[in-house]
Write a protein that holds these residues in place. Structure first.
Motif, short mmCIF file in Angstrom:
data_model
loop_
_atom_site.label_atom_id
_atom_site.label_comp_id
_atom_site.label_asym_id
_atom_site.label_seq_id
_atom_site.Cartn_x
_atom_site.Cartn_y
_atom_site.Cartn_z
N CYS A 167 0.82 -1.22 0.00
CA CYS A 167 0.00 0.00 0.00
C CYS A 167 0.85 1.27 0.00
CB CYS A 167 -0.91 0.02 1.23
SG CYS A 167 -1.91 -1.46 1.43
N GLU A 168 0.58 2.15 -0.94
CA GLU A 168 1.21 3.46 -0.96
C GLU A 168 0.46 4.42 -0.05
OE1 GLU A 168 1.26 4.71 -5.00
OE2 GLU A 168 2.86 3.33 -5.58
N ASP A 169 1.12 5.53 0.31
CA ASP A 169 0.50 6.57 1.13
C ASP A 169 -0.14 5.98 2.39
OD1 ASP A 169 1.17 8.61 -0.69
OD2 ASP A 169 -0.58 8.12 -1.92
N THR A 170 0.62 5.11 3.04
CA THR A 170 0.11 4.39 4.20
C THR A 170 1.12 4.41 5.34
OG1 THR A 170 -1.25 2.93 2.84
CG2 THR A 170 -0.72 2.16 5.06
N ILE A 171 0.63 4.73 6.52
CA ILE A 171 1.41 4.62 7.76
C ILE A 171 0.98 3.32 8.42
CG2 ILE A 171 1.91 5.66 10.00
CD1 ILE A 171 0.74 8.33 8.73
N ALA A 172 1.92 2.41 8.65
CA ALA A 172 1.62 1.16 9.33
C ALA A 172 2.65 0.95 10.43
CB ALA A 172 1.62 -0.01 8.35
N ILE A 173 2.17 0.84 11.65
CA ILE A 173 3.04 0.77 12.82
C ILE A 173 2.69 -0.45 13.66
CG2 ILE A 173 3.66 1.91 14.99
CD1 ILE A 173 2.96 4.58 13.57
N SER A 174 3.71 -1.19 14.04
CA SER A 174 3.55 -2.25 15.03
C SER A 174 4.03 -1.68 16.36
CB SER A 174 4.37 -3.48 14.63
OG SER A 174 4.06 -4.57 15.45
N MET A 175 3.16 -1.68 17.35
CA MET A 175 3.46 -1.02 18.62
C MET A 175 4.23 -1.94 19.56
SD MET A 175 -0.05 1.19 19.27
CE MET A 175 -1.22 -0.15 19.01
N GLY A 176 4.59 -1.40 20.71
CA GLY A 176 5.31 -2.17 21.71
C GLY A 176 6.79 -2.30 21.37
N ASP A 177 7.54 -2.84 22.29
CA ASP A 177 8.98 -3.00 22.08
C ASP A 177 9.28 -3.91 20.90
OD1 ASP A 177 9.52 -1.34 24.21
OD2 ASP A 177 9.73 -2.98 25.65
#
Length: 230
Positions: A167-177
């Motif tokens: 996916c373009e123009d996408t923020i994807a974050i995996s949280m935690g340590d």
């Protein structure tokens, strides 16, 4: 080669003076964007919120996070969105959650402001197909899609990277340590924005501004360089 991914720093303070002082500190440290967490304020008023963004005078994401996605806003949904509407001609972006009522989202997206349509899950990382469907819905509504998810294992963090690869123009974050590395490696997938912190931690696994800038500007894991060596 310098990263094109912009570093946004959330500011989660209760009053106007503290917010502006923290913003100035973050700008000095090298932030590219200020995320103004309006829901962190005590009883935010639309005009005061607007004045704060004007005084910061720096590219800002206006966010008024709903309780069910980790926010603290105590008013009605209409009040929450009305505050965001006051920011549309002074903020660089407005962040509005996908779960928000469609008519309220439309009030934001019908303005000229750029929008981040966001989704947060603080308990798990849904399957890839489900997440791709969420991102598809977000991109149909706004300019940038955002998903922030809690991993239960390393494989969940790879699901987040798969979103970025698709996916373009996408923020994807995996949280935690366990997922903190995704905030850095997202630049290799041309993510438009990643998030770091100054003194305010608003999500598990966040990295401070200076460290993030150093990591983003290192040519580590440069795919183009790797391919050219074979």
């Amino acid at each position: 080669m310098y990263s094109q991914t912009k570093i946004a720093v959330p500011i989660f303070k209760k009053d106007k003076k503290s917010i502006i002082e923290e913003a100035q500190y973050c700008i000095q440290k090298g932030a590219d964007l200020i995320e103004f967490r309006i829901d962190g304020m005590d009883n935010p008023k639309p005009q005061i919120v607007r004045e704060i963004i004007e005084e910061i005078n720096f590219p800002t994401i206006a966010t008024n996070r709903v309780k069910t996605e980790g926010g603290l806003f105590k008013g009605t949904e209409e009040q929450r969105v009305n505050i965001l509407l006051e920011t549309v001609d002074v903020a660089e972006f407005v962040d509005i959650e996908l779960q928000t009522n469609d008519n309220l989202i439309k009030q934001i997206t019908e303005t000229n402001v750029k929008t981040i349509i966001s989704y947060h899950d603080f308990k798990k990382t849904p399957p890839l197909n489900e997440l791709l469907n969420i991102v598809f819905k977000e991109k149909n509504l706004g300019n940038i899609a955002k998903v922030a998810l809690m991993p239960n294992d390393l494989e969940d963090t790879l699901t987040v990277l798969a979103i970025l690869s698709h996916c373009e123009d996408t923020i994807a974050i995996s949280m935690g340590d366990i997922g903190s590395y995704t905030r850095v490696i997202s630049t290799k997938f041309n993510a438009p924005i990643t998030f770091a912190v100054s003194s305010d931690v608003t999500a598990p696994g966040q990295i401070d501004i200076e460290t993030m800038k150093q990591l983003l500007n290192l040519d580590i894991m440069d795919i183009d360089d790797l391919n050219s060596s074979y």
